[in-house]
Scaffold this active site. Structure first.
Site, mmCIF file in Angstrom:
data_model
loop_
_atom_site.group_PDB
_atom_site.id
_atom_site.type_symbol
_atom_site.label_atom_id
_atom_site.label_comp_id
_atom_site.label_asym_id
_atom_site.label_seq_id
_atom_site.Cartn_x
_atom_site.Cartn_y
_atom_site.Cartn_z
ATOM 1 N N GLU A 148 5.543 -6.242 -8.049
ATOM 2 C CA GLU A 148 6.572 -6.959 -7.305
ATOM 3 C C GLU A 148 7.546 -7.621 -8.268
ATOM 4 O O GLU A 148 7.137 -8.271 -9.230
ATOM 5 C CB GLU A 148 5.974 -8.017 -6.387
ATOM 6 C CG GLU A 148 7.053 -8.801 -5.628
ATOM 7 C CD GLU A 148 6.551 -9.446 -4.370
ATOM 8 O OE1 GLU A 148 6.013 -8.703 -3.527
ATOM 9 O OE2 GLU A 148 6.691 -10.668 -4.228
ATOM 10 N N ALA A 195 7.527 -10.967 12.909
ATOM 11 C CA ALA A 195 7.620 -9.764 12.068
ATOM 12 C C ALA A 195 7.241 -8.524 12.862
ATOM 13 O O ALA A 195 7.788 -7.437 12.625
ATOM 14 C CB ALA A 195 6.728 -9.920 10.846
ATOM 15 N N TYR A 246 -2.319 -12.525 4.906
ATOM 16 C CA TYR A 246 -2.674 -13.787 4.243
ATOM 17 C C TYR A 246 -4.188 -13.907 4.148
ATOM 18 O O TYR A 246 -4.856 -14.193 5.147
ATOM 19 C CB TYR A 246 -2.108 -14.972 5.024
ATOM 20 C CG TYR A 246 -0.616 -15.092 4.910
ATOM 21 C CD1 TYR A 246 -0.039 -16.031 4.065
ATOM 22 C CD2 TYR A 246 0.237 -14.257 5.641
ATOM 23 C CE1 TYR A 246 1.339 -16.136 3.934
ATOM 24 C CE2 TYR A 246 1.610 -14.350 5.519
ATOM 25 C CZ TYR A 246 2.150 -15.294 4.676
ATOM 26 O OH TYR A 246 3.526 -15.389 4.552
#
Length: 296
Positions: free
Chosen positions: A18, A132, A153
């Site tokens: 990332e 989302a 998460y």
């Protein structure tokens, strides 16, 4: 190409990376030089956040274009939908199509900052995208050639009341059409195991790729924790404190590196399909971690 197809064909664990786009375009050449050093990790894909500090999405698109054209990476750009219109989402995705990028990480995003102290709270029910999962469903229907992943998460999202609620919300994003999950950073492998087990229990068997953040310093750790709501085990925090007292910032980095290596090994042993490294746009630490881990 959709990353889901690449994942189905993959027979061994992998790294993905990332990056965040530099705020100043003049920094792009140095950024690409750093990213190119990570080619030796043979990353399955490289995700690009949606602008540094809420910056222009054009930086995200430009970084994705360069990662693909100059580094040979398969980019997956972040896309937030809070306050977005259909027209804005369509425009962004068509621009990605024009540069050969066909994978996104679909996110709700944070509420816009109030314009004044007495401004009313943000109305989450305004606009066509409240969650989302709404974005996932929209993209999958209107842009079927795009691959769509979502965030997960291991420590529940700060707004989730319970672990169970959080897992249900993640499952809804997958049911809406998402191909796989990339997790927020975390430091307790048990949280990842719990996340995957609870998703399997509600019938979601799509890949869950754990996100690992190499700890660079106390300052960066505190900043990241304040943003994402992750937890840090007391044993790790004490080890970092001891390292800081005995050897300062360099000792903290070494302790963070050692922990990341152990975390990755445990995650692979637990069945993780691969490891998503939060690079912080730095190459040295990521390369050292991969070398210490050895073959995944």
């Amino acid at each position: 190409m959709k990353l889901s197809q690449v994942l189905r064909e993959r027979t061994r664990p992998f790294y993905s990376l990332e990056f965040f786009p530099p705020k100043d375009p003049e920094q792009f050449p140095a950024f690409i030089k750093t990213a190119s050093r990570l080619k030796e990790l043979d990353p399955l894909f490289a995700s690009v956040t949606y602008g540094a500090g809420g910056g222009s999405q054009q930086n995200t698109i430009e970084v994705a274009r360069r990662l693909k054209g100059e580094c040979g990476f398969e980019p997956m750009t972040h896309l937030t939908c809070v306050g977005a219109t259909h027209e804005r989402i369509d425009s962004y995705l068509r621009e990605l199509e024009s540069i050969g990028v066909s994978n996104i990480l679909a996110l709700r995003g944070d509420a816009p900052k109030p314009q004044s102290p007495d401004a009313p709270p943000f109305d989450w029910s305004s606009g066509p995208f409240r969650f989302a999962s709404d974005l996932v469903e929209y993209v999958c229907k209107k842009f079927p050639d795009f691959g769509v992943s979502v965030a997960g998460y291991p420590a529940p999202h700060p707004e989730s009341v319970t672990f169970e609620d959080d897992r249900v919300f993640t499952g809804r994003k997958l049911e809406a059409g998402a191909d796989f999950v990339v997790t927020q950073l975390f430091f307790d492998v048990r949280e990842y195991i719990d996340l995957t087990a609870r998703l399997r229990a509600i019938g979601c068997d799509k890949p869950v790729i754990p996100g690992v953040l190499p700890i660079q310093s106390f300052e960066s750790l505190r900043h990241v924790l304040s943003l994402c709501g992750a937890n840090i085990p007391a044993k790790l925090y004490i080890a970092l404190e001891d390292a800081n007292k005995s050897g300062g910032a360099e000792a903290v980095r070494e302790a963070g590196l050692k922990f990341a290596v152990e975390q990755i090994r445990r995650l692979i042993d637990a069945g993780a399909p691969g490891i998503h490294l939060y690079t912080l746009n730095k190459a040295d630490t990521c390369l050292r971690i991969a070398e210490a881990v050895g073959e995944l």
